[in-house]
Design an enzyme around this catalytic site. Sequence first.
Site, PDB file in Angstrom:
ATOM      1  N   ASP A 283       0.820  -1.206   0.000  1.00  0.00           N
ATOM      2  CA  ASP A 283       0.000   0.000   0.000  1.00  0.00           C
ATOM      3  C   ASP A 283       0.864   1.271   0.000  1.00  0.00           C
ATOM      4  O   ASP A 283       0.703   2.134   0.859  1.00  0.00           O
ATOM      5  CB  ASP A 283      -0.892  -0.060   1.253  1.00  0.00           C
ATOM      6  CG  ASP A 283      -1.857   1.100   1.349  1.00  0.00           C
ATOM      7  OD1 ASP A 283      -2.331   1.572   0.310  1.00  0.00           O
ATOM      8  OD2 ASP A 283      -2.110   1.550   2.489  1.00  0.00           O
ATOM      9  N   GLU A 616       0.539  -1.933  14.177  1.00  0.00           N
ATOM     10  CA  GLU A 616      -0.216  -0.965  13.363  1.00  0.00           C
ATOM     11  C   GLU A 616      -1.626  -0.875  13.908  1.00  0.00           C
ATOM     12  O   GLU A 616      -2.200  -1.898  14.304  1.00  0.00           O
ATOM     13  CB  GLU A 616      -0.324  -1.397  11.891  1.00  0.00           C
ATOM     14  CG  GLU A 616       0.922  -1.237  11.076  1.00  0.00           C
ATOM     15  CD  GLU A 616       0.741  -1.633   9.617  1.00  0.00           C
ATOM     16  OE1 GLU A 616      -0.386  -1.539   9.092  1.00  0.00           O
ATOM     17  OE2 GLU A 616       1.740  -2.051   9.009  1.00  0.00           O
TER      18      GLU A 616
HETATM   19  C1  GCB Z   1      -1.540  -2.435   6.670  1.00  0.00           C
HETATM   20  C2  GCB Z   1      -0.233  -2.370   5.966  1.00  0.00           C
HETATM   21  C3  GCB Z   1       0.138  -0.970   5.567  1.00  0.00           C
HETATM   22  C4  GCB Z   1      -1.095  -0.247   5.018  1.00  0.00           C
HETATM   23  C5  GCB Z   1      -2.127  -0.170   6.116  1.00  0.00           C
HETATM   24  C6  GCB Z   1      -3.415   0.500   5.649  1.00  0.00           C
HETATM   25  O1  GCB Z   1      -1.846  -3.388   7.334  1.00  0.00           O
HETATM   26  O2  GCB Z   1       0.801  -2.966   6.688  1.00  0.00           O
HETATM   27  O3  GCB Z   1       1.164  -1.025   4.614  1.00  0.00           O
HETATM   28  O4  GCB Z   1      -0.789   1.014   4.536  1.00  0.00           O
HETATM   29  O5  GCB Z   1      -2.451  -1.456   6.538  1.00  0.00           O
HETATM   30  O6  GCB Z   1      -3.565   1.686   5.838  1.00  0.00           O
HETATM   31  O7  GCB Z   1      -4.243  -0.191   5.088  1.00  0.00           O
END
Ligand code: GCB
Length: 728
Positions: A283, A616
């Site tokens: 992403d 995250e």
């Molecule tokens: C995730 C990914 C990250 C994305 C994020 C999102 O799990 O690790 O690269 O940018 O979610 O915002 O969807």
Amino acid sequence: MIPQHQLGALSPWLEVWGSGDGSWRPTVKATAAGCTPLGTAETSPGLTGCPAVSLGPALRRSEPGGKRLAVSCHARSMLRGPAAVWAALGPLLWACGLALRGGMLYPRESPSRERKELNGLWSFRADFSENRRQGFEQQWYRTPLRESGPTLDMPVPSSFNDVGQDRQLRSFVGWVWYEREATLPQRWTQDLGTRVVLRIGSAHYYAIVWVNGVHVAEHEGGHLPFEADISKLVQSGPLASCRITIAINNTLTPHTLPPGTILYQTDTSKYPKGYFVQNINFDFFNYAGLHRPVLLYTTPTTYIDDITVSTSVDQDTGLVDYQIFVEGGEHFQLEVRLLDEEGKVVAQGTGGRGQLQVPNAHLWWPYLMHEHPAYLYSLEVRLTAQTAAGSVSDFYTLPVGIRTVAVTEHQFLINGKPFYFHGVNKHEDADIRGKGFDWPLLVKDFNLLRWLGANAFRTSHYPYAEEVMQLCDRYGIVVIDESPGVGIVLVESYSNVSLQHHLEVMEELVRRDKNHPAVVMWSVANEPTSFLKPAGYYFKTLIAHTKALDPSRPVTFVTNSNYEADLGVPYVDVICVNSYYSWYHDYGHMEVIQLQLATQFENWYKTYQKPIIQSEYGADTIAGFHQDPPLMFSEEYQKGLLEQYHLVLDQKRKEYVVGELIWNFADFMTNQSPQRVMGNKKGIFTRQRQPKGAAFLLRERYWKLANETRYPWSAVKLQCLENSPFTL
Ligand code: GCB
């Protein structure tokens, strides 16, 4: 099926396919594309255990761009099952992996070393020809680039995508060409005792380098440096200048890191002839170009090639184990001195390896954990070599932080004290420059991190510039250092070719970052499909290899798989989990977050009894959108969602949760899609680094956490005073 001539145009390497009969005499099937056979050849086992590959004439004549030999075990061997294949191939691949030679010390000036930056404007051309190979067919590297056609001015470092007005260049896939002339000091070209090295900080993704038309280097993978000794070339003629040409291909395949695929659209009623797009499973925008400084530096011909330092503590005494690697000569002496921040020598030694003892050592502490964080000693290494021309010296100074890292069933310890990660995930990303390195941006980001009270970040989802790591050492910002293993989704991306490359990338990453005290853990990947069958062996091998390269640090990968299905987590030291409750599901229902998050933590912990980091969590937020009661995409919703997470984190951090890293520090560019409004908007800062409401919420929380977790415990409260926080 992708037309082979087109794949050939885009895929830059050859593959060696194993016969897999167990005896390891693979036949070589060489392809410019990983598909089109150019020739075959027999192989015989090499001395090191790596297959020695002898190539037939067709292969030796292979096209430029078809260079890399990878080892792959396909077809028949796969039929016998992965276990059998790995029994035969695993040790070989490991032996190959460990064959990475030479150091990658950051080029620092010293009395024996000079450097010359080649940043600024380069000549540039994207090869828009149908097969993208015109540059090779016409040998653009042979003569100045302007002689083979029109060129653009291109800034270095920078991504090439966003600096122009050309939509086609923004989304270009294939080979681009960079060139510039460098004028060299006379001594560099005339003194044969001087070694001249060309160093490229990062070229995304596959790069081929020529100097004065002569091929000098090739490298696969963005985000990590590579170099070439060009002394002979620049010292062989009357020229005081050299022409550097770099061809870069941003094509991703299932075996690159990150992986990607090229999709050809063959329905001529919908797409023009030859139409293709590059698909990715990550992403962020696949920015490309010369992303980091390109420079020339010198050393004597006998030189300090690498230094490895590891530190430990015995009561009040700091122990610094060092190992120094010398290249270019056999007869030399080594002296080392360790200096404190006042420049006083606190320990010294001689020889290529040894241990320095530092009584009453100042330990390297993370930001906000101690009143004097990030204490750095300087390790001065002096090499004196006897050469035919007499005695020569080489000097290199390495910053050293003395600290320990350990993991228990429920804690992450730095210097024996519990450490709680309260920080962010970042991206190398900004307007116009894309992923291009930029000092003002870097300093701004560090000022924001310190303002926020963040003590850590993860280099999501690839290694960051060396200068970033240096600032982390200096400011005490703890780093989870992640490889570009993001978007490993397809089953092909677990093949032996992919694994071999991933092992090499970990070697390059550890080689580059091993001496940074700020780096406390390696992350080998982000959100792979770790529930797929081959993932178990893949991550077992990858993590074991990383630990073998660096036994001093824990290793992880970041998961979003179900705790019962994940086949990689058994091998990690710390469980890093991403989750997006009330964002990617139960949209708008913040009331479910507490229950779902608590269940997430409890499931992982009861299964593994390992410390957990919430690696995250977050919500897309358009700066300036307000809605109360909160609705998705408003600043109020982002704050509300974070608060729900914090309620659970505050309970679980008393037990086994050892960190929380918000997604994301700042908004960043992605591919276009209906889910992305000019990029990912989960930043707590905008892409221009202005705070959204959530930044103030997190700031309050992080400073509160810092006051609860600092060491040594004192009555003094931490407070942020502009850029120089600390105690009041
Ligand atoms: C995730 C990914 C990250 C994305 C994020 C999102 O799990 O690790 O690269 O940018 O979610 O915002 O969807």
